[in-house]
Write an enzyme that holds these catalytic residues in place. Structure first.
Site, mmCIF file in Angstrom:
data_model
loop_
_atom_site.group_PDB
_atom_site.id
_atom_site.type_symbol
_atom_site.label_atom_id
_atom_site.label_comp_id
_atom_site.label_asym_id
_atom_site.label_seq_id
_atom_site.Cartn_x
_atom_site.Cartn_y
_atom_site.Cartn_z
ATOM 1 N N HIS A 1 41.708 86.680 10.468
ATOM 2 C CA HIS A 1 43.143 86.428 10.235
ATOM 3 C C HIS A 1 43.645 85.269 11.094
ATOM 4 O O HIS A 1 44.831 85.205 11.439
ATOM 5 C CB HIS A 1 43.985 87.676 10.523
ATOM 6 N N SER B 1 45.776 56.929 12.637
ATOM 7 C CA SER B 1 47.201 56.734 12.405
ATOM 8 C C SER B 1 47.555 55.262 12.485
ATOM 9 O O SER B 1 46.977 54.511 13.278
ATOM 10 C CB SER B 1 48.017 57.522 13.438
ATOM 11 N N LYS C 1 44.845 58.257 17.993
ATOM 12 C CA LYS C 1 44.695 59.450 17.168
ATOM 13 C C LYS C 1 43.477 59.296 16.252
ATOM 14 O O LYS C 1 43.290 58.266 15.611
ATOM 15 C CB LYS C 1 45.950 59.673 16.324
#
Length: 458
Positions: A181, A311, A317
Protein backbone atom coordinates in the site's frame (compact mmCIF):
# COMPACT_ATOMS: atom_id res chain seq x y z
CA UNK A 1 4.12 15.63 -62.19
CA UNK A 2 3.05 13.84 -65.35
CA UNK A 3 0.49 11.04 -65.32
CA UNK A 4 -0.24 7.93 -67.30
CA UNK A 5 -3.56 6.19 -67.87
CA UNK A 6 -4.10 2.78 -66.25
CA UNK A 7 -7.15 0.57 -66.63
CA UNK A 8 -8.91 -1.92 -64.40
CA UNK A 9 -12.36 -3.54 -64.39
CA UNK A 10 -13.95 -0.18 -63.47
CA UNK A 11 -12.36 1.76 -66.30
CA UNK A 12 -9.55 4.28 -66.65
CA UNK A 13 -7.71 6.16 -63.91
CA UNK A 14 -4.76 8.55 -63.90
CA UNK A 15 -1.64 7.28 -62.13
CA UNK A 16 1.67 9.15 -61.61
CA UNK A 17 3.96 8.28 -64.50
CA UNK A 18 6.77 7.13 -62.19
CA UNK A 19 4.59 4.92 -59.97
CA UNK A 20 5.11 1.18 -60.06
CA UNK A 21 1.56 0.58 -58.86
CA UNK A 22 -1.54 0.71 -61.04
CA UNK A 23 -5.21 1.55 -61.16
CA UNK A 24 -6.52 -0.19 -58.05
CA UNK A 25 -3.83 1.31 -55.83
CA UNK A 26 -4.57 4.75 -57.23
CA UNK A 27 -8.28 4.31 -56.55
CA UNK A 28 -7.42 3.47 -52.94
CA UNK A 29 -5.28 6.61 -52.70
CA UNK A 30 -8.15 8.67 -54.08
CA UNK A 31 -10.66 7.13 -51.68
CA UNK A 32 -8.76 6.82 -48.40
CA UNK A 33 -6.99 9.69 -46.64
CA UNK A 34 -4.48 9.68 -43.77
CA UNK A 35 -1.67 8.74 -46.12
CA UNK A 36 0.94 9.30 -43.43
CA UNK A 37 -0.42 6.22 -41.68
CA UNK A 38 0.34 3.38 -44.03
CA UNK A 39 0.76 -0.34 -43.46
CA UNK A 40 3.82 -1.27 -41.35
CA UNK A 41 7.07 -1.93 -43.26
CA UNK A 42 7.31 -5.41 -41.76
CA UNK A 43 3.84 -6.25 -43.02
CA UNK A 44 4.76 -5.08 -46.54
CA UNK A 45 7.97 -7.13 -46.41
CA UNK A 46 6.11 -10.26 -45.33
CA UNK A 47 3.38 -9.75 -47.91
CA UNK A 48 6.09 -9.73 -50.59
CA UNK A 49 7.54 -12.90 -49.05
CA UNK A 50 4.13 -14.61 -49.24
CA UNK A 51 3.81 -13.58 -52.89
CA UNK A 52 7.25 -15.03 -53.62
CA UNK A 53 6.35 -18.31 -51.92
CA UNK A 54 3.01 -18.39 -53.75
CA UNK A 55 4.69 -17.89 -57.13
CA UNK A 56 6.97 -20.88 -56.65
CA UNK A 57 4.12 -23.00 -55.27
CA UNK A 58 2.03 -22.11 -58.32
CA UNK A 59 4.86 -23.07 -60.64
CA UNK A 60 5.25 -26.44 -58.87
CA UNK A 61 1.50 -27.02 -59.21
CA UNK A 62 1.53 -26.08 -62.90
CA UNK A 63 -0.67 -23.04 -62.30
CA UNK A 64 1.99 -20.57 -63.51
CA UNK A 65 4.71 -20.82 -66.17
CA UNK A 66 8.10 -21.12 -64.53
CA UNK A 67 9.49 -17.98 -66.18
CA UNK A 68 6.63 -15.82 -64.90
CA UNK A 69 6.87 -17.37 -61.43
CA UNK A 70 10.59 -16.69 -61.43
CA UNK A 71 10.05 -13.07 -62.47
CA UNK A 72 7.55 -12.59 -59.64
CA UNK A 73 10.02 -14.09 -57.17
CA UNK A 74 12.74 -11.71 -58.30
CA UNK A 75 10.37 -8.76 -58.04
CA UNK A 76 9.37 -9.82 -54.52
CA UNK A 77 13.05 -10.03 -53.57
CA UNK A 78 13.46 -6.42 -54.67
CA UNK A 79 10.62 -5.32 -52.40
CA UNK A 80 11.98 -7.37 -49.51
CA UNK A 81 15.40 -5.78 -49.96
CA UNK A 82 13.88 -2.37 -49.20
CA UNK A 83 14.05 0.96 -50.95
CA UNK A 84 10.58 0.82 -52.48
CA UNK A 85 8.51 1.97 -49.50
CA UNK A 86 7.13 4.93 -51.46
CA UNK A 87 5.42 2.45 -53.78
CA UNK A 88 3.15 1.24 -50.97
CA UNK A 89 1.27 4.43 -50.07
CA UNK A 90 -2.15 2.93 -49.29
CA UNK A 91 -3.60 4.20 -46.03
CA UNK A 92 -3.94 1.92 -43.03
CA UNK A 93 -7.60 2.97 -42.98
CA UNK A 94 -8.81 1.27 -46.13
CA UNK A 95 -11.16 -1.53 -47.03
CA UNK A 96 -11.35 -3.84 -44.01
CA UNK A 97 -10.16 -6.94 -45.87
CA UNK A 98 -6.88 -5.26 -46.82
CA UNK A 99 -7.70 -5.77 -50.50
CA UNK A 100 -6.17 -2.41 -51.40
CA UNK A 101 -2.84 -3.41 -49.88
CA UNK A 102 -2.98 -6.82 -51.52
CA UNK A 103 -3.62 -5.23 -54.91
CA UNK A 104 -0.97 -2.60 -54.27
CA UNK A 105 1.55 -5.43 -53.84
CA UNK A 106 0.17 -7.34 -56.84
CA UNK A 107 0.48 -4.28 -59.08
CA UNK A 108 4.00 -3.36 -57.97
CA UNK A 109 5.26 -6.92 -58.39
CA UNK A 110 3.56 -7.24 -61.76
CA UNK A 111 5.22 -4.06 -63.03
CA UNK A 112 8.67 -5.03 -61.71
CA UNK A 113 8.34 -8.56 -63.09
CA UNK A 114 7.13 -7.34 -66.47
CA UNK A 115 9.93 -4.78 -66.80
CA UNK A 116 12.61 -7.31 -65.83
CA UNK A 117 11.39 -10.27 -67.87
CA UNK A 118 9.73 -8.71 -70.89
CA UNK A 119 6.69 -10.87 -70.15
CA UNK A 120 3.21 -9.39 -69.64
CA UNK A 121 2.80 -10.24 -65.93
CA UNK A 122 -0.73 -9.54 -64.72
CA UNK A 123 -1.42 -8.46 -61.09
CA UNK A 124 -4.52 -10.65 -60.73
CA UNK A 125 -3.98 -13.53 -63.11
CA UNK A 126 -0.34 -14.11 -62.22
CA UNK A 127 0.80 -12.43 -59.00
CA UNK A 128 -2.48 -13.17 -57.21
CA UNK A 129 -2.84 -16.65 -58.73
CA UNK A 130 -4.43 -19.18 -56.30
CA UNK A 131 -4.92 -16.43 -53.75
CA UNK A 132 -7.48 -13.99 -52.38
CA UNK A 133 -7.03 -10.96 -50.18
CA UNK A 134 -9.28 -12.86 -47.77
CA UNK A 135 -6.72 -15.57 -47.07
CA UNK A 136 -3.50 -13.68 -47.88
CA UNK A 137 -4.03 -10.72 -45.54
CA UNK A 138 -4.99 -12.80 -42.46
CA UNK A 139 -1.99 -15.01 -43.25
CA UNK A 140 0.28 -11.98 -43.50
CA UNK A 141 -0.93 -10.75 -40.09
CA UNK A 142 0.05 -14.10 -38.57
CA UNK A 143 3.39 -14.28 -40.41
CA UNK A 144 4.30 -10.74 -39.37
CA UNK A 145 3.41 -11.33 -35.72
CA UNK A 146 5.31 -14.63 -35.64
CA UNK A 147 8.43 -13.09 -37.19
CA UNK A 148 8.24 -10.01 -34.95
CA UNK A 149 8.11 -12.24 -31.88
CA UNK A 150 10.73 -14.71 -33.07
CA UNK A 151 13.22 -12.23 -34.50
CA UNK A 152 12.80 -9.17 -32.26
CA UNK A 153 10.62 -9.24 -29.17
CA UNK A 154 11.61 -12.59 -27.69
CA UNK A 155 15.37 -11.90 -28.02
CA UNK A 156 14.88 -8.47 -26.39
CA UNK A 157 12.78 -9.99 -23.62
CA UNK A 158 15.43 -12.65 -23.10
CA UNK A 159 18.08 -9.95 -22.68
CA UNK A 160 15.94 -8.19 -20.09
CA UNK A 161 15.32 -11.42 -18.15
CA UNK A 162 19.06 -12.16 -18.08
CA UNK A 163 19.84 -8.64 -16.82
CA UNK A 164 17.17 -8.77 -14.11
CA UNK A 165 18.34 -12.19 -12.96
CA UNK A 166 21.94 -10.99 -12.79
CA UNK A 167 21.02 -7.99 -10.62
CA UNK A 168 18.86 -10.22 -8.41
CA UNK A 169 21.85 -12.49 -7.80
CA UNK A 170 24.18 -9.53 -7.12
CA UNK A 171 21.80 -8.11 -4.52
CA UNK A 172 20.65 -11.40 -3.01
CA UNK A 173 21.50 -10.37 0.58
CA UNK A 174 21.07 -6.59 0.37
CA UNK A 175 18.15 -6.00 2.73
CA UNK A 176 15.65 -3.17 2.37
CA UNK A 177 12.28 -2.09 3.68
CA UNK A 178 9.37 -3.80 2.00
CA UNK A 179 6.26 -1.82 1.13
CA UNK A 180 2.60 -2.69 0.79
CA UNK A 181 0.00 0.00 0.00
CA UNK A 182 3.10 2.24 -0.48
CA UNK A 183 3.56 2.01 3.31
CA UNK A 184 6.47 0.50 5.23
CA UNK A 185 6.17 -3.27 5.68
CA UNK A 186 8.42 -6.17 6.63
CA UNK A 187 11.91 -6.28 5.11
CA UNK A 188 13.00 -8.25 2.09
CA UNK A 189 16.13 -8.27 -0.02
CA UNK A 190 16.65 -6.47 -3.30
CA UNK A 191 17.33 -9.93 -4.70
CA UNK A 192 13.86 -11.09 -3.67
CA UNK A 193 12.19 -7.95 -5.00
CA UNK A 194 14.00 -8.04 -8.33
CA UNK A 195 13.60 -11.80 -8.52
CA UNK A 196 9.83 -11.27 -8.60
CA UNK A 197 10.31 -9.13 -11.72
CA UNK A 198 12.29 -11.95 -13.33
CA UNK A 199 9.49 -14.42 -12.57
CA UNK A 200 6.87 -12.12 -14.09
CA UNK A 201 8.96 -11.62 -17.21
CA UNK A 202 9.59 -15.36 -17.60
CA UNK A 203 5.86 -15.98 -17.50
CA UNK A 204 5.41 -13.39 -20.27
CA UNK A 205 8.04 -15.28 -22.25
CA UNK A 206 6.13 -18.52 -21.68
CA UNK A 207 2.91 -16.94 -22.95
CA UNK A 208 4.61 -15.95 -26.20
CA UNK A 209 6.24 -19.37 -26.56
CA UNK A 210 2.85 -21.04 -26.15
CA UNK A 211 1.31 -18.68 -28.67
CA UNK A 212 3.86 -19.10 -31.48
CA UNK A 213 2.60 -22.48 -32.77
CA UNK A 214 -0.88 -21.00 -33.29
CA UNK A 215 0.54 -17.92 -35.04
CA UNK A 216 2.28 -20.26 -37.47
CA UNK A 217 -0.94 -21.92 -38.66
CA UNK A 218 -1.90 -20.04 -41.82
CA UNK A 219 -5.17 -20.05 -43.82
CA UNK A 220 -3.33 -19.98 -47.16
CA UNK A 221 -5.28 -21.76 -49.86
CA UNK A 222 -8.59 -20.76 -48.31
CA UNK A 223 -9.24 -18.36 -51.19
CA UNK A 224 -12.34 -16.16 -50.98
CA UNK A 225 -14.41 -17.80 -48.21
CA UNK A 226 -12.28 -20.70 -46.99
CA UNK A 227 -13.40 -23.32 -49.53
CA UNK A 228 -10.23 -23.09 -51.64
CA UNK A 229 -11.98 -22.17 -54.87
CA UNK A 230 -9.55 -21.80 -57.82
CA UNK A 231 -6.69 -23.17 -55.69
CA UNK A 232 -4.83 -26.17 -57.16
CA UNK A 233 -4.23 -29.28 -55.06
CA UNK A 234 -0.96 -29.11 -53.15
CA UNK A 235 -0.63 -25.34 -53.41
CA UNK A 236 -0.97 -24.52 -49.69
CA UNK A 237 1.61 -27.01 -48.33
CA UNK A 238 4.07 -25.97 -51.01
CA UNK A 239 3.57 -22.31 -50.10
CA UNK A 240 4.23 -22.83 -46.37
CA UNK A 241 7.29 -24.93 -47.20
CA UNK A 242 8.70 -21.98 -49.13
CA UNK A 243 7.83 -19.61 -46.28
CA UNK A 244 9.78 -21.81 -43.90
CA UNK A 245 12.84 -21.64 -46.16
CA UNK A 246 12.57 -17.88 -46.52
CA UNK A 247 11.92 -17.09 -42.85
CA UNK A 248 13.39 -19.96 -40.86
CA UNK A 249 10.07 -20.37 -39.01
CA UNK A 250 7.96 -23.54 -39.09
CA UNK A 251 4.79 -22.28 -40.72
CA UNK A 252 2.07 -24.80 -41.54
CA UNK A 253 -1.35 -24.88 -43.19
CA UNK A 254 -4.16 -24.22 -40.72
CA UNK A 255 -6.42 -27.19 -40.11
CA UNK A 256 -9.43 -24.92 -40.59
CA UNK A 257 -8.96 -21.97 -42.94
CA UNK A 258 -12.46 -20.70 -42.21
CA UNK A 259 -11.64 -19.96 -38.57
CA UNK A 260 -8.45 -18.05 -39.41
CA UNK A 261 -10.29 -15.92 -41.99
CA UNK A 262 -13.64 -15.32 -40.29
CA UNK A 263 -12.14 -14.84 -36.83
CA UNK A 264 -9.05 -13.12 -35.50
CA UNK A 265 -8.81 -15.03 -32.23
CA UNK A 266 -5.09 -15.80 -32.51
CA UNK A 267 -4.07 -12.19 -33.25
CA UNK A 268 -6.27 -11.21 -30.29
CA UNK A 269 -4.41 -13.72 -28.12
CA UNK A 270 -1.15 -12.20 -29.33
CA UNK A 271 -2.40 -8.73 -28.45
CA UNK A 272 -3.33 -9.93 -24.97
CA UNK A 273 0.17 -11.33 -24.48
CA UNK A 274 1.64 -7.99 -25.58
CA UNK A 275 -0.65 -6.25 -23.10
CA UNK A 276 0.52 -8.57 -20.30
CA UNK A 277 4.16 -7.72 -21.04
CA UNK A 278 3.29 -4.03 -21.14
CA UNK A 279 1.66 -4.28 -17.70
CA UNK A 280 4.69 -6.10 -16.25
CA UNK A 281 7.06 -3.50 -17.71
CA UNK A 282 4.86 -0.79 -16.17
CA UNK A 283 5.17 -2.39 -12.73
CA UNK A 284 8.95 -2.75 -13.02
CA UNK A 285 9.55 0.78 -14.27
CA UNK A 286 7.19 2.32 -11.73
CA UNK A 287 9.04 0.46 -8.97
CA UNK A 288 12.32 1.81 -10.32
CA UNK A 289 10.94 5.36 -10.37
CA UNK A 290 9.68 5.09 -6.80
CA UNK A 291 12.91 3.57 -5.50
CA UNK A 292 14.92 6.33 -7.18
CA UNK A 293 12.61 9.17 -6.07
CA UNK A 294 14.21 12.11 -4.35
CA UNK A 295 17.11 12.28 -4.10
CA UNK A 296 16.52 14.11 -0.78
CA UNK A 297 12.79 14.01 -0.08
CA UNK A 298 11.92 10.69 -1.72
CA UNK A 299 12.84 7.06 -1.07
CA UNK A 300 16.28 7.38 -2.70
CA UNK A 301 16.97 3.67 -2.24
CA UNK A 302 18.67 3.53 -5.62
CA UNK A 303 20.22 5.98 -8.03
CA UNK A 304 19.49 5.64 -11.73
CA UNK A 305 22.10 6.43 -14.32
CA UNK A 306 21.95 10.14 -15.23
CA UNK A 307 21.20 10.32 -18.95
CA UNK A 308 20.19 13.93 -19.65
CA UNK A 309 19.22 17.18 -17.90
CA UNK A 310 15.73 16.90 -16.45
CA UNK A 311 14.51 20.46 -16.54
CA UNK A 312 14.71 23.54 -18.71
CA UNK A 313 14.50 25.78 -15.63
CA UNK A 314 15.78 23.79 -12.61
CA UNK A 315 19.56 23.26 -12.89
CA UNK A 316 20.88 19.94 -11.69
CA UNK A 317 17.56 18.12 -11.90
CA UNK A 318 17.76 14.63 -13.40
CA UNK A 319 14.65 12.60 -14.26
CA UNK A 320 13.98 8.86 -14.84
CA UNK A 321 13.62 9.36 -18.57
CA UNK A 322 13.89 5.76 -19.75
CA UNK A 323 11.27 4.44 -17.30
CA UNK A 324 8.94 7.25 -18.33
CA UNK A 325 9.37 6.38 -22.02
CA UNK A 326 8.65 2.72 -21.27
CA UNK A 327 5.52 3.68 -19.33
CA UNK A 328 4.21 5.61 -22.33
CA UNK A 329 4.85 2.61 -24.57
CA UNK A 330 3.01 0.39 -22.11
CA UNK A 331 0.03 2.76 -22.05
CA UNK A 332 -0.11 2.73 -25.85
CA UNK A 333 0.05 -1.08 -26.02
CA UNK A 334 -2.74 -1.45 -23.46
CA UNK A 335 -4.86 0.96 -25.51
CA UNK A 336 -4.01 -0.88 -28.72
CA UNK A 337 -5.17 -4.13 -27.15
CA UNK A 338 -8.61 -2.59 -26.76
CA UNK A 339 -8.53 -1.62 -30.44
CA UNK A 340 -7.57 -5.16 -31.43
CA UNK A 341 -10.35 -6.60 -29.27
CA UNK A 342 -12.92 -4.37 -30.95
CA UNK A 343 -11.46 -5.17 -34.37
CA UNK A 344 -11.41 -8.91 -33.69
CA UNK A 345 -15.12 -8.91 -32.96
CA UNK A 346 -15.81 -7.26 -36.31
CA UNK A 347 -16.01 -10.52 -38.21
CA UNK A 348 -19.29 -11.25 -39.95
CA UNK A 349 -19.85 -14.66 -41.50
CA UNK A 350 -16.70 -15.61 -43.46
CA UNK A 351 -14.48 -12.55 -43.04
CA UNK A 352 -13.20 -10.07 -40.49
CA UNK A 353 -13.24 -6.53 -41.87
CA UNK A 354 -10.77 -4.71 -39.64
CA UNK A 355 -7.67 -6.61 -40.70
CA UNK A 356 -5.39 -3.64 -41.49
CA UNK A 357 -5.97 -2.17 -38.02
CA UNK A 358 -5.13 -5.48 -36.35
CA UNK A 359 -1.96 -5.77 -38.45
CA UNK A 360 -0.79 -2.29 -37.50
CA UNK A 361 -1.47 -2.64 -33.77
CA UNK A 362 0.35 -5.96 -33.45
CA UNK A 363 3.31 -4.79 -35.50
CA UNK A 364 3.74 -1.50 -33.65
CA UNK A 365 3.27 -3.22 -30.30
CA UNK A 366 6.02 -5.75 -31.00
CA UNK A 367 8.37 -3.03 -32.21
CA UNK A 368 7.72 -0.70 -29.27
CA UNK A 369 7.94 -3.42 -26.63
CA UNK A 370 11.20 -4.73 -28.11
CA UNK A 371 12.73 -1.31 -27.50
CA UNK A 372 11.03 -1.06 -24.09
CA UNK A 373 12.62 -4.35 -22.99
CA UNK A 374 16.08 -3.16 -23.98
CA UNK A 375 15.52 0.24 -22.34
CA UNK A 376 14.36 -1.49 -19.14
CA UNK A 377 17.43 -3.72 -19.22
CA UNK A 378 19.63 -0.64 -19.48
CA UNK A 379 17.90 0.94 -16.48
CA UNK A 380 18.11 -2.21 -14.34
CA UNK A 381 21.76 -2.79 -15.24
CA UNK A 382 22.71 0.82 -14.51
CA UNK A 383 21.22 1.57 -11.10
CA UNK A 384 23.30 1.70 -7.92
CA UNK A 385 22.05 0.99 -4.39
CA UNK A 386 22.15 3.66 -1.68
CA UNK A 387 23.32 1.32 1.11
CA UNK A 388 23.40 4.04 3.77
CA UNK A 389 19.86 5.20 3.04
CA UNK A 390 18.28 1.75 3.09
CA UNK A 391 20.13 0.81 6.30
CA UNK A 392 18.82 3.93 8.04
CA UNK A 393 15.28 3.24 6.84
CA UNK A 394 15.46 -0.34 8.07
CA UNK A 395 16.72 0.65 11.52
CA UNK A 396 13.86 3.12 11.96
CA UNK A 397 11.13 0.81 10.69
CA UNK A 398 8.68 0.04 13.56
CA UNK A 399 7.07 -2.71 11.48
CA UNK A 400 10.05 -4.90 12.42
CA UNK A 401 8.21 -5.46 15.70
CA UNK A 402 6.06 -7.97 13.77
CA UNK A 403 8.89 -10.44 14.48
CA UNK A 404 7.98 -10.30 18.20
CA UNK A 405 4.33 -11.30 17.70
CA UNK A 406 4.93 -14.95 18.57
CA UNK A 407 7.00 -14.00 21.63
CA UNK A 408 5.04 -11.18 23.28
CA UNK A 409 1.73 -11.18 21.35
CA UNK A 410 0.18 -8.85 18.79
CA UNK A 411 -1.17 -6.24 21.26
CA UNK A 412 2.12 -5.78 23.09
CA UNK A 413 3.96 -5.59 19.78
CA UNK A 414 1.48 -2.97 18.54
CA UNK A 415 2.18 -0.80 21.59
CA UNK A 416 5.90 -0.94 20.87
CA UNK A 417 5.29 0.06 17.23
CA UNK A 418 3.10 2.98 18.28
CA UNK A 419 5.71 4.29 20.74
CA UNK A 420 8.43 3.88 18.15
CA UNK A 421 6.42 5.93 15.64
CA UNK A 422 5.44 8.58 18.18
CA UNK A 423 8.88 9.00 19.71
CA UNK A 424 10.81 8.52 16.45
CA UNK A 425 13.06 5.98 18.14
CA UNK A 426 14.44 2.65 16.90
CA UNK A 427 12.07 -0.20 17.66
CA UNK A 428 14.75 -2.14 19.51
CA UNK A 429 15.21 0.66 22.07
CA UNK A 430 11.49 0.77 22.84
CA UNK A 431 11.29 -3.02 22.91
CA UNK A 432 14.02 -3.22 25.55
CA UNK A 433 11.95 -0.91 27.77
CA UNK A 434 8.60 -2.56 27.10
CA UNK A 435 9.52 -6.25 27.23
CA UNK A 436 12.41 -6.52 29.65
CA UNK A 437 14.13 -8.81 27.17
CA UNK A 438 17.88 -8.54 26.62
CA UNK A 439 19.13 -6.31 23.81
CA UNK A 440 21.17 -9.16 22.32
CA UNK A 441 18.12 -11.42 22.07
CA UNK A 442 15.99 -8.60 20.62
CA UNK A 443 18.69 -7.77 18.10
CA UNK A 444 18.65 -11.38 16.93
CA UNK A 445 14.85 -11.47 16.66
CA UNK A 446 14.65 -8.10 14.91
CA UNK A 447 17.57 -8.65 12.52
CA UNK A 448 16.18 -7.47 9.14
CA UNK A 449 18.11 -9.98 7.02
CA UNK A 450 17.01 -12.88 9.27
CA UNK A 451 13.42 -11.77 8.69
CA UNK A 452 13.83 -12.15 4.91
CA UNK A 453 14.61 -15.85 5.21
CA UNK A 454 11.03 -17.02 5.76
CA UNK A 455 10.62 -19.82 8.29
CA UNK A 456 12.42 -19.05 11.55
CA UNK A 457 15.51 -21.16 12.03
CA UNK A 458 17.45 -21.32 15.28
Amino acid sequence: MSDRIERDSMGEVKVPATALYGAQTQRALNNFGLHRRTMPPGFINNLAMIKSAAALANAECGALPEDIAGAIQQAAAQVMAGGLSDQFPVSLFQTGSGTSSNMNMNEVLARLASDASGEAVHPNDHVNCSQSSNDVIPSCILVTAARDLHDNLLPALGELIATVQQRSEELVSTTKTGRTHLMDAMPLTFGQEIGAWACQLKECEQRFAGLLPRLCQLPVGGSAVGTGVNVPAGFAPRLVRQLKQLSGIDFEVAANAYSRMAGQDVPLECSAALRSLAVVLSKINNDLRWMASGPLSGLAEIELEALQPGSSIMPGKVNPVLPEAVLMIAAEVVGSDTSVALAAQSGSFQLNVMLPLIAEKLSSGCESLSWACRASAETVAGFSVNEQRIAASLAANPILVTALNTTIGYEAAANIAKRSYAEQRPVIDVAVEETGMGREELARLLDPYRLTLGAVTE
